[in-house]
Design an enzyme around this catalytic site. Structure first.
Site, mmCIF file in Angstrom:
data_model
loop_
_atom_site.group_PDB
_atom_site.id
_atom_site.type_symbol
_atom_site.label_atom_id
_atom_site.label_comp_id
_atom_site.label_asym_id
_atom_site.label_seq_id
_atom_site.Cartn_x
_atom_site.Cartn_y
_atom_site.Cartn_z
ATOM 1 N N THR A 83 -2.817 -6.300 -7.663
ATOM 2 C CA THR A 83 -2.751 -5.042 -6.914
ATOM 3 C C THR A 83 -3.412 -5.175 -5.546
ATOM 4 O OG1 THR A 83 -2.711 -3.776 -8.962
ATOM 5 C CG2 THR A 83 -3.335 -2.582 -6.974
ATOM 6 N N CYS A 84 -4.523 -5.889 -5.477
ATOM 7 C CA CYS A 84 -5.222 -6.071 -4.200
ATOM 8 C C CYS A 84 -4.316 -6.779 -3.191
ATOM 9 C CB CYS A 84 -6.504 -6.871 -4.403
ATOM 10 S SG CYS A 84 -7.656 -6.106 -5.563
#
Length: 193
Positions: A83-84
């Site tokens: 996600t980052c």
């Protein structure tokens, strides 16, 4: 044994809310420049031109980071994670010039990590370090000071930071967000500048 999709969904939930899902925040009006914590500027292991890799030589005090400036900060749990990498960072990279146009002096990507992994993560995404600075909280001291530390042991990351963003002017928090939807965070924070 849980299916791959169930395990993947669990990982996303843990990384979005941390161990307890608690919604701790930094209050608007908090003066971050009063913190004695320091962050490490992200950097390559092999520094050039006689620069030092020593922690003391690369420590950045909160006053140096925030005083006299308008700073947009987004915090990610860990470099090189899904996600980052695919949802949280890319919109900031896309909107970096719009932040600058609205008077932001510095955009900071913060993570509890070592400065070398954080640097190489930024480099792998084509980050322009003159537009988005990367700072590492190597011992989680700053996150713990503001109760943003989270236990991500369930996904083999140990103690990290919650996902958040904020606008800081002259050391004082003007807006703070606990981020649930990483891909929308940059636009949300840009609207708060």
């Amino acid at each position: 044994i849980a299916s791959k999709s169930v395990r993947s969904g669990l990982s996303r939930r843990i990384l979005s809310r941390g161990d307890s899902g608690a919604k701790r925040t930094i209050a608007v009006g908090t003066d971050l420049s009063s913190s004695s914590s320091t962050l490490q500027k992200a950097r390559p292991w092999h520094v050039e031109d006689g620069k030092s890799n020593l922690a003391d030589d690369n420590a950045v005090a909160m006053t140096a980071l925030f005083k006299g400036k308008k700073v947009a900060v987004f915090g990610v749990p860990a470099p090189f994670t899904g996600t980052c990498t695919t949802a949280h960072y890319p919109p900031y990279q896309k909107l970096q010039d719009e932040f600058k146009a609205k008077g932001v002096d510095e955009i900071v990507c913060y993570s509890v990590a070592d400065p070398y992994a954080h640097f190489n993560w930024g480099k792998s995404m084509g980050n322009d370090f003159d537009k988005i600075s990367f700072f590492a909280d190597v011992d989680c001291a700053w996150a713990k000071e503001y109760e943003l530390d989270r236990d991500y042991a369930a996904v083999s990351l140990g103690t990290r930071s919650a996902r958040f963003s904020m606008v800081v002017e002259d050391g004082v928090v003007k807006s703070f967000n606990m981020v649930e939807e990483a891909e929308q965070d940059a636009e949300t924070l840009l609207d708060q500048v």
